[in-house]
Design a protein around this motif. Structure first.
Motif, short mmCIF file in Angstrom:
data_model
loop_
_atom_site.label_atom_id
_atom_site.label_comp_id
_atom_site.label_asym_id
_atom_site.label_seq_id
_atom_site.Cartn_x
_atom_site.Cartn_y
_atom_site.Cartn_z
N TRP A 1 0.81 -1.22 0.00
CA TRP A 1 0.00 0.00 0.00
C TRP A 1 0.85 1.27 0.00
N SER A 2 2.06 1.21 -0.53
CA SER A 2 2.91 2.40 -0.60
C SER A 2 2.63 3.22 -1.86
N LEU A 3 1.83 2.68 -2.78
CA LEU A 3 1.46 3.39 -4.00
C LEU A 3 0.04 2.99 -4.36
N VAL A 4 -0.83 4.00 -4.54
CA VAL A 4 -2.25 3.70 -4.78
C VAL A 4 -2.81 4.53 -5.94
N ARG A 5 -3.94 4.06 -6.44
CA ARG A 5 -4.77 4.83 -7.37
C ARG A 5 -6.12 5.03 -6.69
N VAL A 6 -6.75 6.16 -6.96
CA VAL A 6 -8.00 6.53 -6.30
C VAL A 6 -9.07 6.78 -7.37
N TRP A 7 -10.29 6.35 -7.07
CA TRP A 7 -11.43 6.59 -7.97
C TRP A 7 -11.55 8.07 -8.23
N TRP A 8 -11.75 8.43 -9.49
CA TRP A 8 -11.93 9.83 -9.87
C TRP A 8 -13.35 10.00 -10.36
N ALA A 9 -14.22 10.51 -9.50
CA ALA A 9 -15.65 10.62 -9.78
C ALA A 9 -15.97 11.39 -11.07
N PRO A 10 -15.28 12.52 -11.37
CA PRO A 10 -15.62 13.23 -12.60
C PRO A 10 -15.48 12.36 -13.87
N ALA A 11 -14.56 11.41 -13.85
CA ALA A 11 -14.38 10.53 -15.01
C ALA A 11 -15.18 9.23 -14.87
N GLY A 12 -15.65 8.94 -13.67
CA GLY A 12 -16.39 7.70 -13.43
C GLY A 12 -15.52 6.47 -13.55
N SER A 13 -14.23 6.59 -13.19
CA SER A 13 -13.32 5.45 -13.27
C SER A 13 -12.14 5.66 -12.32
N MET A 14 -11.32 4.64 -12.20
CA MET A 14 -10.12 4.77 -11.37
C MET A 14 -9.24 5.84 -12.00
N GLY A 15 -8.65 6.65 -11.15
CA GLY A 15 -7.74 7.67 -11.64
C GLY A 15 -6.51 7.05 -12.28
N ARG A 16 -5.91 7.76 -13.17
CA ARG A 16 -4.71 7.26 -13.85
C ARG A 16 -3.44 7.54 -13.07
N ARG A 17 -3.48 8.54 -12.21
CA ARG A 17 -2.28 8.92 -11.45
C ARG A 17 -2.05 7.97 -10.28
#
Length: 151
Positions: free
Chosen positions: A123-139
């Motif tokens: 868990w040292s690197l994660v992706r977070v859901w990005w609601a405006p795109a309706g998908s997991m964030g790319r960053r």
């Protein structure tokens, strides 16, 4: 733009110093740290990224999520003060749901998916859901780990 920065700075000072009566009664953007403190019971102050070090000796820290624990994001160019989220549900070994504030536009979001994309599964690197795109964030966002509230 400059007025908006002053407004955000004033809100940060207000919430950090505890001058606002509660997160729920403030009628503006909600910051992540006061929200996480109120929801989790982890009584730490200051920049979200500093919570990991502030917790040392006061709260147990872990690299495994548990419901009610606080995920602490490191400061980065995208989130200069870091970020904190409260774990609500474990979905899989590498996916959880969190509640947090100010990830998108200063509002509170519930049951937001977060996935561990670290090579070691720590868990040292994660992706977070990005609601405006309706998908997991790319960053990808670096994190310290989880602070466990006192039971």
């Amino acid at each position: 733009m400059r007025d908006r920065r002053k407004e955000v700075l004033a809100l940060c000072v207000c919430l950090t110093l505890g001058a606002c009566s509660s997160v729920g009664s403030y009628h503006g953007p909600v910051q992540c740290a006061p929200y996480a403190r109120q929801v989790s019971g982890v009584n730490l102050r200051g920049r979200a990224a500093s919570w990991w070090w502030e917790a040392r000796g006061h709260y147990q820290r872990s690299h495994r999520p548990q419901p009610g624990s606080v995920l602490v994001f490191r400061a980065s160019s995208r989130i200069p003060d870091g970020h904190v989220s409260v774990v609500r549900r474990l979905r899989t070994r590498r996916r959880i749901e969190v509640d947090h504030a100010n990830w998108v536009g200063g509002r509170i979001e519930h049951s937001v998916p977060v996935e561990d994309i670290s090579p070691r599964g720590d868990w040292s690197l994660v992706r977070v859901w990005w609601a405006p795109a309706g998908s997991m964030g790319r960053r990808a966002y670096p994190t310290y780990g989880f602070i466990l509230p006192m039971r």
